[in-house]
Design a protein around this motif. Structure first.
Motif, PDB file in Angstrom:
ATOM      1  N   MET A 261       0.850  -1.172   0.000  1.00 31.17           N
ATOM      2  CA  MET A 261       0.000   0.000   0.000  1.00 31.17           C
ATOM      3  C   MET A 261       0.901   1.243   0.000  1.00 31.17           C
ATOM      4  SD  MET A 261      -2.728   1.209   2.870  1.00 31.17           S
ATOM      5  CE  MET A 261      -4.215   0.601   2.150  1.00 31.17           C
ATOM      6  N   PRO A 262       0.631   2.218  -0.887  1.00 32.04           N
ATOM      7  CA  PRO A 262       1.458   3.428  -0.926  1.00 32.04           C
ATOM      8  C   PRO A 262       1.252   4.294   0.311  1.00 32.04           C
ATOM      9  CG  PRO A 262      -0.299   3.535  -2.558  1.00 32.04           C
ATOM     10  CD  PRO A 262      -0.369   2.181  -1.920  1.00 32.04           C
ATOM     11  N   ASN A 263       2.267   5.044   0.614  1.00 32.91           N
ATOM     12  CA  ASN A 263       2.208   5.955   1.755  1.00 32.91           C
ATOM     13  C   ASN A 263       1.252   7.097   1.414  1.00 32.91           C
ATOM     14  OD1 ASN A 263       2.644   7.782   3.807  1.00 32.91           O
ATOM     15  ND2 ASN A 263       4.862   7.713   3.685  1.00 32.91           N
ATOM     16  N   PRO A 264       0.181   7.296   2.189  1.00 32.79           N
ATOM     17  CA  PRO A 264      -0.763   8.364   1.876  1.00 32.79           C
ATOM     18  C   PRO A 264      -0.153   9.760   2.009  1.00 32.79           C
ATOM     19  CG  PRO A 264      -1.310   7.359   3.980  1.00 32.79           C
ATOM     20  CD  PRO A 264      -0.203   6.550   3.388  1.00 32.79           C
ATOM     21  N   LYS A 265       0.958   9.869   2.741  1.00 32.52           N
ATOM     22  CA  LYS A 265       1.616  11.161   2.894  1.00 32.52           C
ATOM     23  C   LYS A 265       2.755  11.329   1.886  1.00 32.52           C
ATOM     24  CE  LYS A 265       0.557  11.485   7.769  1.00 32.52           C
ATOM     25  NZ  LYS A 265       1.090  11.621   9.109  1.00 32.52           N
ATOM     26  N   GLY A 266       2.925  10.362   1.001  1.00 33.19           N
ATOM     27  CA  GLY A 266       4.002  10.407   0.016  1.00 33.19           C
ATOM     28  C   GLY A 266       3.780  11.524  -0.998  1.00 33.19           C
ATOM     29  N   ASN A 267       4.858  11.930  -1.613  1.00 35.91           N
ATOM     30  CA  ASN A 267       4.795  13.003  -2.597  1.00 35.91           C
ATOM     31  C   ASN A 267       5.558  12.548  -3.835  1.00 35.91           C
ATOM     32  OD1 ASN A 267       4.833  15.371  -4.021  1.00 35.91           O
ATOM     33  ND2 ASN A 267       5.501  16.637  -2.323  1.00 35.91           N
TER      34      ASN A 267
END
Length: 60
Positions: free
Chosen positions: A1-7
């Motif tokens: 699952m990708p980091n929801p805070k990722g940029n």
């Protein structure tokens, strides 16, 4: 699952306006006095780059 805070922009390469990009690291030992004098400069990293380039130009 990708980091929801990722940029995703964090993964793009850094853009530079220099002739040659600064991608390599160089480290060397100096005296404590020399270290303090360099750190007291406005831009210590650029000061070191300029000093090294000046010496390289003189050696040619």
């Amino acid at each position: 699952m990708p980091n929801p805070k990722g940029n995703p922009q964090n993964f793009e390469p850094i853009k530079t306006d220099r002739e040659e990009p600064l991608i390599a690291n160089l480290s060397f030992r100096v005296s404590e006095r020399m270290k303090e004098e360099v750190k007291a400069q406005k831009d210590p990293a650029q000061f070191c780059r300029d000093a090294i380039q000046e010496k390289l130009d003189r050696e040619k």
